[in-house]
Write a protein that holds these residues in place. Structure first.
Motif, PDB file in Angstrom:
ATOM      1  N   ILE A  32      63.816  90.365 -93.031  1.00  6.46           N
ATOM      2  CA  ILE A  32      62.622  89.530 -92.795  1.00  6.46           C
ATOM      3  C   ILE A  32      61.617  90.262 -91.918  1.00  6.46           C
ATOM      4  N   ALA A  33      61.258  91.489 -92.277  1.00  6.08           N
ATOM      5  CA  ALA A  33      60.396  92.326 -91.440  1.00  6.08           C
ATOM      6  C   ALA A  33      58.923  91.938 -91.472  1.00  6.08           C
ATOM      7  N   GLU A  34      58.484  91.183 -92.458  1.00  7.85           N
ATOM      8  CA  GLU A  34      57.057  90.872 -92.583  1.00  7.85           C
ATOM      9  C   GLU A  34      56.548  90.098 -91.370  1.00  7.85           C
ATOM     10  N   GLY A  35      55.444  90.625 -90.782  1.00  8.40           N
ATOM     11  CA  GLY A  35      54.855  89.968 -89.620  1.00  8.40           C
ATOM     12  C   GLY A  35      55.391  90.489 -88.297  1.00  8.40           C
ATOM     13  N   TYR A  36      56.277  91.468 -88.355  1.00  3.92           N
ATOM     14  CA  TYR A  36      56.867  92.071 -87.157  1.00  3.92           C
ATOM     15  C   TYR A  36      56.668  93.581 -87.186  1.00  3.92           C
ATOM     16  N   SER A  37      56.669  94.196 -85.989  1.00  5.29           N
ATOM     17  CA  SER A  37      56.667  95.649 -85.907  1.00  5.29           C
ATOM     18  C   SER A  37      57.521  96.078 -84.717  1.00  5.29           C
ATOM     19  N   VAL A  38      58.038  97.319 -84.776  1.00  6.18           N
ATOM     20  CA  VAL A  38      58.895  97.836 -83.712  1.00  6.18           C
ATOM     21  C   VAL A  38      58.529  99.285 -83.440  1.00  6.18           C
ATOM     22  N   SER A  39      59.075  99.805 -82.331  1.00 14.71           N
ATOM     23  CA  SER A  39      59.010 101.221 -82.029  1.00 14.71           C
ATOM     24  C   SER A  39      60.314 101.608 -81.356  1.00 14.71           C
ATOM     25  N   ARG A  40      60.656 102.895 -81.447  1.00 15.70           N
ATOM     26  CA  ARG A  40      61.875 103.387 -80.774  1.00 15.70           C
ATOM     27  C   ARG A  40      61.549 104.779 -80.221  1.00 15.70           C
ATOM     28  N   GLU A  41      60.799 104.776 -79.141  1.00 12.64           N
ATOM     29  CA  GLU A  41      60.381 106.039 -78.512  1.00 12.64           C
ATOM     30  C   GLU A  41      61.421 106.546 -77.533  1.00 12.64           C
ATOM     31  N   LYS A  42      62.249 105.662 -77.032  1.00 10.41           N
ATOM     32  CA  LYS A  42      63.319 106.033 -76.109  1.00 10.41           C
ATOM     33  C   LYS A  42      64.630 105.415 -76.579  1.00 10.41           C
ATOM     34  N   LYS A  43      65.729 106.053 -76.287  1.00 12.44           N
ATOM     35  CA  LYS A  43      67.038 105.551 -76.711  1.00 12.44           C
ATOM     36  C   LYS A  43      67.316 104.182 -76.103  1.00 12.44           C
ATOM     37  N   GLU A  44      66.821 103.953 -74.888  1.00 14.92           N
ATOM     38  CA  GLU A  44      67.142 102.734 -74.158  1.00 14.92           C
ATOM     39  C   GLU A  44      66.316 101.531 -74.563  1.00 14.92           C
ATOM     40  N   SER A  45      65.222 101.738 -75.287  1.00 17.10           N
ATOM     41  CA  SER A  45      64.250 100.679 -75.470  1.00 17.10           C
ATOM     42  C   SER A  45      63.886 100.463 -76.931  1.00 17.10           C
ATOM     43  N   PHE A  46      63.766  99.183 -77.323  1.00 18.87           N
ATOM     44  CA  PHE A  46      63.441  98.860 -78.713  1.00 18.87           C
ATOM     45  C   PHE A  46      62.575  97.594 -78.713  1.00 18.87           C
ATOM     46  N   PRO A  47      61.311  97.701 -78.348  1.00 23.05           N
ATOM     47  CA  PRO A  47      60.453  96.513 -78.276  1.00 23.05           C
ATOM     48  C   PRO A  47      60.061  95.984 -79.657  1.00 23.05           C
ATOM     49  N   LEU A  48      59.937  94.674 -79.737  1.00 21.94           N
ATOM     50  CA  LEU A  48      59.542  93.990 -80.976  1.00 21.94           C
ATOM     51  C   LEU A  48      58.198  93.309 -80.769  1.00 21.94           C
ATOM     52  N   THR A  49      57.252  93.581 -81.645  1.00 19.51           N
ATOM     53  CA  THR A  49      55.959  92.895 -81.607  1.00 19.51           C
ATOM     54  C   THR A  49      55.893  91.870 -82.723  1.00 19.51           C
ATOM     55  N   VAL A  50      55.600  90.639 -82.346  1.00 22.05           N
ATOM     56  CA  VAL A  50      55.388  89.571 -83.311  1.00 22.05           C
ATOM     57  C   VAL A  50      53.886  89.491 -83.532  1.00 22.05           C
ATOM     58  N   THR A  51      53.442  89.837 -84.716  1.00 20.06           N
ATOM     59  CA  THR A  51      52.002  89.904 -84.968  1.00 20.06           C
ATOM     60  C   THR A  51      51.460  88.564 -85.437  1.00 20.06           C
ATOM     61  N   SER A  52      50.154  88.485 -85.499  1.00 27.17           N
ATOM     62  CA  SER A  52      49.496  87.256 -85.956  1.00 27.17           C
ATOM     63  C   SER A  52      49.779  86.988 -87.431  1.00 27.17           C
ATOM     64  N   ALA A  53      50.280  87.994 -88.144  1.00 33.03           N
ATOM     65  CA  ALA A  53      50.622  87.817 -89.555  1.00 33.03           C
ATOM     66  C   ALA A  53      51.896  86.998 -89.736  1.00 33.03           C
ATOM     67  N   GLN A  54      52.679  86.839 -88.673  1.00 32.09           N
ATOM     68  CA  GLN A  54      53.908  86.030 -88.735  1.00 32.09           C
ATOM     69  C   GLN A  54      53.495  84.584 -88.504  1.00 32.09           C
ATOM     70  N   LYS A  55      53.500  83.804 -89.576  1.00 34.01           N
ATOM     71  CA  LYS A  55      52.934  82.449 -89.522  1.00 34.01           C
ATOM     72  C   LYS A  55      53.871  81.412 -88.933  1.00 34.01           C
ATOM     73  N   ASN A  56      55.139  81.720 -88.862  1.00 39.01           N
ATOM     74  CA  ASN A  56      56.108  80.772 -88.310  1.00 39.01           C
ATOM     75  C   ASN A  56      56.993  81.492 -87.300  1.00 39.01           C
ATOM     76  N   PRO A  57      56.434  81.868 -86.151  1.00 39.51           N
ATOM     77  CA  PRO A  57      57.183  82.712 -85.229  1.00 39.51           C
ATOM     78  C   PRO A  57      58.137  81.969 -84.298  1.00 39.51           C
TER      79      PRO A  57
END
Lengths: 112, 114
Positions: free
Chosen positions: A60-85
């Motif tokens: 269910i990735a639509e409307g979400y984005s992530v990054s993995r720049e460091k081994k310790e961290s995995f932030p999740l962004t809930v974008t405005s495209a996610q209509k039922n967050p």
């Protein structure tokens, strides 16, 4: 104190706003995951990352984005495209050689 | 078991009794199973796991049984305590799939009455 931390515990989103959920682990785990939990349903996979600088879409990735720049961290962004967050978001991690995933305490996202 | 709509299957037991929580799975290729406990408003906690080459595995006050013939997994909790009240759900891994992905059941709500 080792483990997986998620912040904030509660997060409020306004219409059209992007919000970012934090997940940090000091377990030296290679893989990290984001799941969404809705009442009465099983966990649904949003994104996962097996190694730094690499990640794959889940079911269910639509409307979400992530990054993995460091081994310790995995932030999740809930974008405005996610209509039922509105949901409970869970981060998990595991060592590369194991199947067992270990979970953080979760972030509850609510829409204003 | 499976839930319908927003309602989870529930199990209510008296303190001190044994509890049995069931999980049916559909993928005959699953080779690894986990039980998690989730208290209200918290993240899931690992309880116990079992591989498909085993039928039974015991932990502290918990036992997991695997019946591959009928694709059924159960979690037995001995001498259930009020602190055991939570949602319990199973997870499985497909032997032919990625080591990185699990499929989760919807859970059973266990309520322990003092």
């Amino acid at each position: 104190d080792g483990g997986i931390t998620q912040s904030p515990k509660y997060l409020f989103r306004k219409e059209g706003q992007n919000v970012t959920l934090s997940c940090e682990q000091n377990l030296n785990h290679d893989a990290m995951y984001w799941y969404r939990q809705d009442p009465g349903q099983g966990l649904r996979l949003i994104y996962y990352s097996q190694i730094v600088n690499d990640f794959q879409k889940g079911d269910i990735a639509e409307g979400y984005s992530v990054s993995r720049e460091k081994k310790e961290s995995f932030p999740l962004t809930v974008t405005s495209a996610q209509k039922n967050p509105t949901a409970f978001y869970l981060c998990a991690s595991k060592p590369g050689y194991q199947e067992t995933q270990y979970f953080g305490p979760g972030t509850r996202l609510l829409v204003l | 078991g499976e839930s319908v709509g927003l309602h989870l299957p529930t199990l209510s037991v008296q303190e001190g009794d044994n509890s049995i929580i069931n999980c049916a799975y559909s993928n005959s290729a699953s080779d690894y199973f986990i039980w998690y406990k989730q208290e209200s408003g918290k993240g899931p906690q690992f309880i116990i796991d079992i591989r498909s080459n085993m039928d039974k595995r015991q932990g502290q006050r918990v036992t997991v049984l695997l019946n591959k013939t009928v694709k059924h997994l159960s979690l037995q909790i001995a001498a259930t305590q009020p602190g055991d009240s939570a949602v319990y759900f199973c997870a499985e891994k497909d032997s032919g799939g990625s080591n990185y992905k699990l499929t989760f059941g919807k859970g059973t709500l266990l309520t322990v009455n003092p």
